[in-house]
Design a protein around this motif. Sequence first.
Motif, short mmCIF file in Angstrom:
data_model
loop_
_atom_site.label_atom_id
_atom_site.label_comp_id
_atom_site.label_asym_id
_atom_site.label_seq_id
_atom_site.Cartn_x
_atom_site.Cartn_y
_atom_site.Cartn_z
N CYS A 24 0.90 -1.11 0.02
CA CYS A 24 0.11 -0.05 0.11
C CYS A 24 0.84 1.17 0.11
O CYS A 24 0.52 2.30 -0.75
CB CYS A 24 -0.84 0.13 1.33
SG CYS A 24 -2.27 -1.21 1.35
N LEU A 25 1.98 1.08 0.85
CA LEU A 25 2.74 2.31 0.83
C LEU A 25 3.65 2.33 -0.63
O LEU A 25 3.64 3.62 -0.75
CB LEU A 25 4.04 2.27 2.20
CG LEU A 25 3.33 2.31 3.38
CD1 LEU A 25 4.66 2.01 4.50
CD2 LEU A 25 3.03 3.86 3.80
N VAL A 26 4.04 1.35 -0.94
CA VAL A 26 4.79 1.68 -2.29
C VAL A 26 4.14 1.75 -3.72
O VAL A 26 4.13 2.60 -4.23
CB VAL A 26 5.94 0.39 -2.60
CG1 VAL A 26 6.53 0.31 -3.64
CG2 VAL A 26 6.55 0.18 -1.21
N CYS A 27 2.85 0.99 -3.68
CA CYS A 27 2.39 1.13 -5.07
C CYS A 27 0.65 1.90 -4.85
O CYS A 27 0.48 2.01 -6.02
CB CYS A 27 1.74 -0.44 -5.33
SG CYS A 27 2.95 -1.48 -5.61
N GLY A 28 0.41 2.12 -3.66
CA GLY A 28 -0.63 2.89 -3.58
C GLY A 28 -1.98 2.02 -3.10
O GLY A 28 -1.89 0.76 -3.52
#
Length: 537
Positions: free
Chosen positions: A472-476
């Motif tokens: 979630c942090l990296v890809c959204g």
Amino acid sequence: MSDKPDLSEVEKFDRSKLKKTNTEEKNTLPSKENNIKMPKVKETVHQNDTSEAETGSHKPKTPGKSQENKSFHLDDRSPDLIETVNKVSKLSIAHEIVVNQDFCMEESVLPPNSLEGRFFETMYNAFWNHLKEQLSSTPPDFTCALELLKEVKEILLSLLLPRQNRIRNEIEEALDMDLLKQEAEHGALDVAHLSNYVLNLMTLLCAPVRDEAVQKLESITDPVQLLRGIFHVLGLMKMDMVNYTIQSLRPYLQEHSVQYERAKFQELLDKQPDLLDFTTQWLTKAARDLTTPSPSSPESPSSSSMACSSPNWEANNSELPSHTMVLYQGYLNLLVWDPDDEEFPETLLMDRIRLQEMESRLQQLTILCSVMLVARSFSGNALFRSPEFVDKLKCIIKALMEECSSGPEEAMLNVSEQVSQEIHQGLKDMGLSTLSCESTASLIGQLQNISKKENCVRIIIDKRIRLFLRCCLVCGMQESLLDFPGGLIFIEGELAELGWKFVSLMHHNQQVFSPYYAEILKNIIPSAQARETEESI
């Protein structure tokens, strides 16, 4: 940015919140007939004294307990202490308004049987009894009454809008303290008449949510009790105005919060140069976690999730991680932080309680999902294809876990017994074969074993949840939700909600403190600068 943001927009109070009148103010005062309403404030009352809130003491309503900014510290003898405390307070309030959409002021109610609660109740009652004695004496003593009327006047003026000059002048004239003092000296001060005048003003100025409280005051004939009730309701009206101001200020703060918070933090940093020591330690540990080979590779829920959560450097330990990935690892480490560890990163101190609540929520979801998976493995897919059964079982598990405060072991004892019974009844209702005594005993045993942190099912679920949060942090969030891990399907809604809150909070922190993180990480991973051109924190 100035310490005091321009409140001109805030002062444009929506006049639809107040009543129409039959006076000349009719065309300028808001109407209660409109659908737009002031924010409702939860009113809580002391069990032993329904007038406890008359103190006007209020506290901010937040998801957690009051936070102590322990890292923002100066020696008590420092002449800059008060200034520093004020800056921290401004920074904390602005940050809370931005990140917490439910932030508002509510009454501060002391526990009814607490020593502090009994003390304040006794003091308040003694004051009002003293006022009654003064007014009942011959001749009357108006000393306390004058002080009360002075404070009432200040509160009423604080509730007015900038353009309500007519009412402002009327209050100044009706509650002219010099004139009232002269009347008191001659024994001609009419407290009952002034109280009724104030009550009529409150009827005009109060928000719709306070109509009932004001109407109840109209039936009070005793002047002391009326003044006491007036103070109580005025405190609520003042709180309504504060909450409306917060609501109006939020869009402005959201637009300028990054610059504002960064500027305020820089002011603190100028006063306290070692303010980033714990932040440096936190990022150093995150970098070490990424560059040190893990004893066991975490199981990935899907290939795409692994692509998001496992950067190229994991496959080649000689390649150092990017600054962004170190920061994200640091954010994830906050969800396993020891609550007794005081060395919390200063840049996240205002969110410490919020993050601890997320960590607790994450553990609850891990146990919930583990229980559901073990239960499904024993009862078969047919029973768990029923949305009604799944929802019912989840509600039972959540309720049992929340009820038990003695520890996970005892909670899982209750959960295992109830889950086994629900599975037995569910299979029976569907006409399927129920579990044998051996299978039931095995199910109960495996469910009880989930209370242990070394439980294999719990470990796998925990790793998958953290991989999902990393993705979630990296890809959204949107992309991560499109490829939601199958093993976590039972907690999809709850985990998505937690993910949104966590990612939103961390991205806000990243925007505010990115210059400080970049400077720290340049010293931690100096060789990473050459390949840091395509991304920056």
